[in-house]
Design a protein around this motif. Structure first.
Motif, short mmCIF file in Angstrom:
data_model
loop_
_atom_site.label_atom_id
_atom_site.label_comp_id
_atom_site.label_asym_id
_atom_site.label_seq_id
_atom_site.Cartn_x
_atom_site.Cartn_y
_atom_site.Cartn_z
N TYR A 63 0.80 -1.23 0.00
CA TYR A 63 0.00 0.00 0.00
C TYR A 63 0.84 1.28 0.00
CZ TYR A 63 -3.81 -3.15 1.21
OH TYR A 63 -4.72 -4.18 1.20
N GLY A 75 -2.72 5.03 -1.22
CA GLY A 75 -2.63 3.72 -0.59
C GLY A 75 -3.71 3.51 0.45
N LYS A 78 -6.91 2.50 -1.29
CA LYS A 78 -6.86 1.09 -1.68
C LYS A 78 -7.03 0.19 -0.46
CE LYS A 78 -6.09 -2.38 -4.49
NZ LYS A 78 -6.14 -3.51 -3.56
N LEU A 79 -6.39 0.56 0.65
CA LEU A 79 -6.53 -0.22 1.89
C LEU A 79 -7.99 -0.26 2.33
CD1 LEU A 79 -5.35 -1.64 4.43
CD2 LEU A 79 -5.00 0.64 5.40
#
Length: 276
Positions: A63, A75, A78-79
Motif C-alpha cells: 500500500y 494507498g 486502496k486499503l
C-alpha cells in the motif's frame, strides 16, 4: 468463502468448520469471537500464532507510496477498499489512534507494525475483525473514546497550525459525537457544580441530545471564525458529558472557553423559542 468466516479464522486460527459453527450461533463476527475466547470447551483449537512482522511488512509495501516510505492517501484508499470500509467511517479515527497515524490518510511503517501487532492482526481478514471490535469499543468505552477524540485533533491539524479548520472540526464532531452517544461512551454525568448545589435534574433529561450537535454547528457558523483551538476541542467533550438537557447547570464562572459561554446563551434562546 464467506468473509465473516475468513475474519473469524484470521483472528482465532480455528478451522473453517468451527468458525461456521460459532457464526451460525452468534451471527455477528465480534460477538462470535468473544464467545469463542470465553468458551472453556473451545480451548482445543490452537490460539493464533504470533503476529507476523513479515506479513505486516509485505502488506505495508503493498500500500505504500512508491516514492516514499509511508502509506499516503492513494494507498489508504486502496486499503479501505480491501478492508471494505468507507474512508469516512468513524472507526478509522480509532485505527489512526492505534497505529499512531502522523497525518490524515498517512501511515508510517513503525506505527503500522506496532499498531497491528498490538491489535493481533497481520492479514486483511484479521484487520477487518479488528475494525469491528474497535468500532464497538470506540462507541462504548469512555476512556478509549476520549483518547481517540483528543488524538483526532492532533493528527488532523495541518502542520504548523495551532487550530483546526471549522469545517474539518465539524466533520469530525459529526462522526464522533453521535457514535459516542449511541454506544454510551458519552454518558451524562452531573457536573461538580451541579452536585454541590444539589440541583434537581428531574425532567431535564439525561443531558446532551443528538439535535444539540447541529445547534453547535449552527452557532459556530453564525458566529464566524476560521478555526477551533485545541482547548475548545478538548473542553467541548467535557461540556457534552456534563451539561444538562436544558443548559441550566452550566457554571459560567468555571474555566470554560468563552465560545461555550456564548453557546449556552444561544442554546437557551433556542429552547425558549421552542427548540427549533
Amino acid at each position: 468463502m464467506d468473509p465473516k468466516i475468513e475474519q473469524f479464522v484470521g483472528v482465532t486460527g480455528v478451522s473453517h468448520r468451527d468458525a461456521r459453527r460459532f457464526l451460525d450461533k452468534y451471527k455477528r463476527v465480534d460477538i462470535a469471537i468473544d464467545a469463542y475466547y470465553n468458551d472453556p470447551n473451545a480451548a482445543a483449537p490452537p490460539r493464533p500464532a504470533a503476529v507476523s512482522t513479515t506479513k505486516l511488512n509485505q502488506l505495508f509495501d503493498q500500500y505504500k507510496d512508491p516514492d516514499s516510505e509511508e502509506i499516503t492517501v492513494d494507498g489508504t484508499i486502496k486499503l479501505c477498499e480491501d478492508l471494505r470500509v468507507d474512508p469516512e467511517d468513524v472507526v478509522l479515527l480509532a485505527v489512526a489512534y492505534d497505529l499512531k497515524s502522523p497525518r490524515m490518510g498517512e501511515w508510517s511503517r513503525k506505527g503500522w507494525l506496532e499498531g497491528w501487532k498490538a491489535l493481533g492482526a497481520d492479514t486483511i481478514p484479521a484487520m477487518q475483525a479488528s475494525l469491528t471490535r474497535l468500532r464497538e469499543r470506540l462507541g462504548s468505552d469512555s476512556a478509549y473514546f476520549q483518547q481517540v477524540y483528543n488524538y483526532t485533533f492532533d493528527f488532523s491539524r495541518p502542520a504548523g497550525q495551532r487550530s483546526l479548520a471549522l469545517d474539518m472540526a465539524q466533520g469530525f464532531w459529526g462522526l464522533l459525537i453521535p457514535h459516542g452517544l449511541e454506544g454510551g461512551a458519552i454518558t451524562h454525568i452531573a457536573s461538580a457544580q451541579a452536585e454541590e448545589d444539589d440541583v434537581d435534574m428531574t425532567g431535564t433529561g439525561e443531558g446532551w441530545k443528538e439535535a444539540y450537535t447541529q445547534w453547535w454547528f449552527d452557532f459556530l457558523n453564525e458566529k464566524g471564525g476560521k478555526g477551533v483551538s485545541k482547548d475548545t476541542w478538548q473542553m467541548f467533550l467535557e461540556f457534552v458529558r456534563t451539561i444538562d438537557a436544558r443548559f441550566e447547570t452550566y457554571d459560567a464562572e468555571a474555566a470554560w472557553p468563552s465560545t461555550l459561554d456564548d453557546f449556552v446563551d444561544y442554546a437557551k434562546g433556542r429552547l425558549a423559542s421552542g427548540g427549533a
